[in-house]
Design an enzyme around this catalytic site. Sequence first.
Site, short mmCIF file in Angstrom:
data_model
loop_
_atom_site.label_atom_id
_atom_site.label_comp_id
_atom_site.label_asym_id
_atom_site.label_seq_id
_atom_site.Cartn_x
_atom_site.Cartn_y
_atom_site.Cartn_z
N ARG A 174 1.00 -1.16 0.10
CA ARG A 174 -0.04 -0.08 -0.19
C ARG A 174 0.88 1.45 -0.01
O ARG A 174 2.12 1.11 -0.14
CB ARG A 174 -0.72 0.03 1.31
CG ARG A 174 -0.30 0.28 2.70
CD ARG A 174 -1.16 0.29 3.51
NE ARG A 174 -0.37 0.84 4.80
CZ ARG A 174 -0.94 0.96 6.09
NH1 ARG A 174 -1.98 0.02 6.39
NH2 ARG A 174 -0.32 1.43 6.96
N GLY A 175 0.35 2.41 -0.22
CA GLY A 175 0.88 3.87 0.22
C GLY A 175 2.05 3.85 -0.82
O GLY A 175 1.93 3.71 -2.05
N ILE A 176 3.03 4.61 -0.30
CA ILE A 176 4.39 4.96 -1.24
C ILE A 176 4.82 3.84 -1.87
O ILE A 176 5.20 3.68 -2.93
CB ILE A 176 5.18 5.62 -0.34
CG1 ILE A 176 4.63 6.87 0.26
CG2 ILE A 176 6.40 5.96 -1.36
CD1 ILE A 176 5.50 7.81 1.07
N ASP A 197 6.09 -7.75 1.45
CA ASP A 197 5.35 -7.23 2.50
C ASP A 197 5.00 -8.37 3.58
O ASP A 197 5.10 -9.37 3.27
CB ASP A 197 3.95 -6.36 1.93
CG ASP A 197 3.73 -4.88 3.05
OD1 ASP A 197 3.51 -5.34 4.14
OD2 ASP A 197 3.45 -3.96 2.52
N ALA A 240 9.80 0.01 3.18
CA ALA A 240 8.93 -0.56 4.38
C ALA A 240 9.51 0.24 5.45
O ALA A 240 10.71 0.34 5.93
CB ALA A 240 8.99 -2.21 4.48
N GLY A 241 8.53 0.93 6.35
CA GLY A 241 8.66 1.42 7.44
C GLY A 241 7.69 1.67 8.32
O GLY A 241 6.45 1.54 7.98
N TYR A 267 11.61 7.42 15.49
CA TYR A 267 11.48 7.23 14.14
C TYR A 267 12.83 8.22 13.56
O TYR A 267 13.32 7.82 12.58
CB TYR A 267 10.06 7.85 13.86
CG TYR A 267 9.86 7.90 12.11
CD1 TYR A 267 9.66 6.95 11.48
CD2 TYR A 267 9.77 9.25 11.73
CE1 TYR A 267 9.19 6.84 10.15
CE2 TYR A 267 9.22 9.18 10.31
CZ TYR A 267 9.27 8.19 9.50
OH TYR A 267 8.94 8.24 8.26
N THR A 272 -0.87 10.21 2.19
CA THR A 272 -0.94 8.83 2.41
C THR A 272 -2.15 8.61 3.66
O THR A 272 -2.48 9.43 4.15
CB THR A 272 0.05 8.05 2.63
OG1 THR A 272 0.47 8.61 4.04
CG2 THR A 272 1.49 8.50 1.71
#
Length: 446
Positions: A216-218, A237, A288-289, A352, A387
């Site tokens: 998903r997302g970016i 993922d 991934a993050g 983060y 997002t």
Amino acid sequence: MTDKYAQLVNQGLGRNVARKLGLPQPAVLRRYKPGQPLITGPIVVQGDSAAADKLAAELLAWDLDVRRHAVPREKLGAIILVLDDVARPEDLEKPVLAAGASLRDLAPGARVLTVSRPASEADSPAAAAARQGVDGFLRSLAKELRAGATGNGILLSGDVEPTSPSALAAVRFFLSGRSAFVDGQFLTVSSTDGQLPDDFDRPLAGKVAVVTGAARGIGAEIARTLHRDGATLVLVDLPAAGDHLAAVANEVKGTALQLDISRDDAGQRIIEHAVQRHRRLGIMIHNAGITRDKLLANMDHARWSSVININIAAQLRINEALLASEHFGPAPRIVSVASTSGIAGNRGQTNYAASKGGVMGMVRATAPLLAASGGTINAVAPGFIETEMTERIPFALREIARRANSLQQGGKPSDVAEAISFLASGAAGGINGEVLRVCGQNMVGA
Ligand code: NAD
């Protein structure tokens, strides 16, 4: 996710009201579509050096409308200021004032680019002052541009010329709609490596690329963009995101690998999958993050360690496996997703920001290791991107974050993806160990 305010002030009554009240009026940005012209309108290449002549000749060879001097009141697509020969701060005046006189003639979505040399300790103090002056000049100019126009700089280090492959590739990237949300940034070209593609609309043809966090997302958008640009994809993922991952993999005709990247054997599993299914592996995109925000006073082990482990420690382990593998290459590319939080800091994000600062440190230190095999590693640092993650931010805070950049709007996942695709391309072979911010020139921090 849509920016309803930006839609409102870009049509009829909303536009007039916003103008009268002096409210922000974020422009509709010029974004890339395959087959579209690189830029519309003439490009003025300013500067008296031999490098300026050579660059103008190269751009002419791309069938662009290139001028060496602006004609007043003609709408311009771009101004390229070649400042490679500035030796004293006084040398900046003539070219920058000439550019200033043309700024009102810039078309919407136009580009201003500087091409110069980085200041170094080996320079004379006067030359270093002039070169570093370009930095302050360009970043300020970018803040003065309007109507979706952006300003960015290319730094040529060592024996790199403006006509070296990666310098030309960077010029193309910045002129094109691929760089829509990159503003006020510099990119250093540090070697003459790199090869321009046969087809600029398919720069990744023949490459196999892995994208983590692609469900998903970016990450999903990176997958779509790399596929459009010609790459064959392996999408990674978590098993819990398996259905979404399969859907994206089908869409881009790639293969899905359900895998937690924080597993010790993740690197090996990725290499085995790529080789078994696609016979090779040339591009690794660490996207991934996770976030687990808390003020440091309330931070616990689980929040701190999960963020560090997934956002940076996993990348270090996977890179180690890739660098040791005979299957990674030739001229391999790694691109990591960092964040402007890792540059400017963000309240509640010590974990983060430490992880994303870590990504940038890792990229710089890994660059020489990859250069040894003709490869590169770079990072992209997104600012506010529209997002699911940013949709969860409370409304007032989200509006402030969205508008606090020179383009007065959030970026799209595709803006991050375009920068990644560029850095993953063969043409970017002379760009190594760099961090490119995709943040619309975020006003926060650095
Ligand atoms: P997202 O949460 O929408 O997507 C992240 C994806 O990574 C998810 O599909 C998730 O399942 C996957 N993932 C998480 N842990 C994983 C693991 N251990 N193994 C495999 N996959 C895992 O996030 P996004 O907004 O698309 O962000 C993508 C990247 O961009 C992240 O690195 C994020 O830190 C960075 N970033 C985002 C923004 C923004 O504004 N959205 C800004 C700066 C940086």
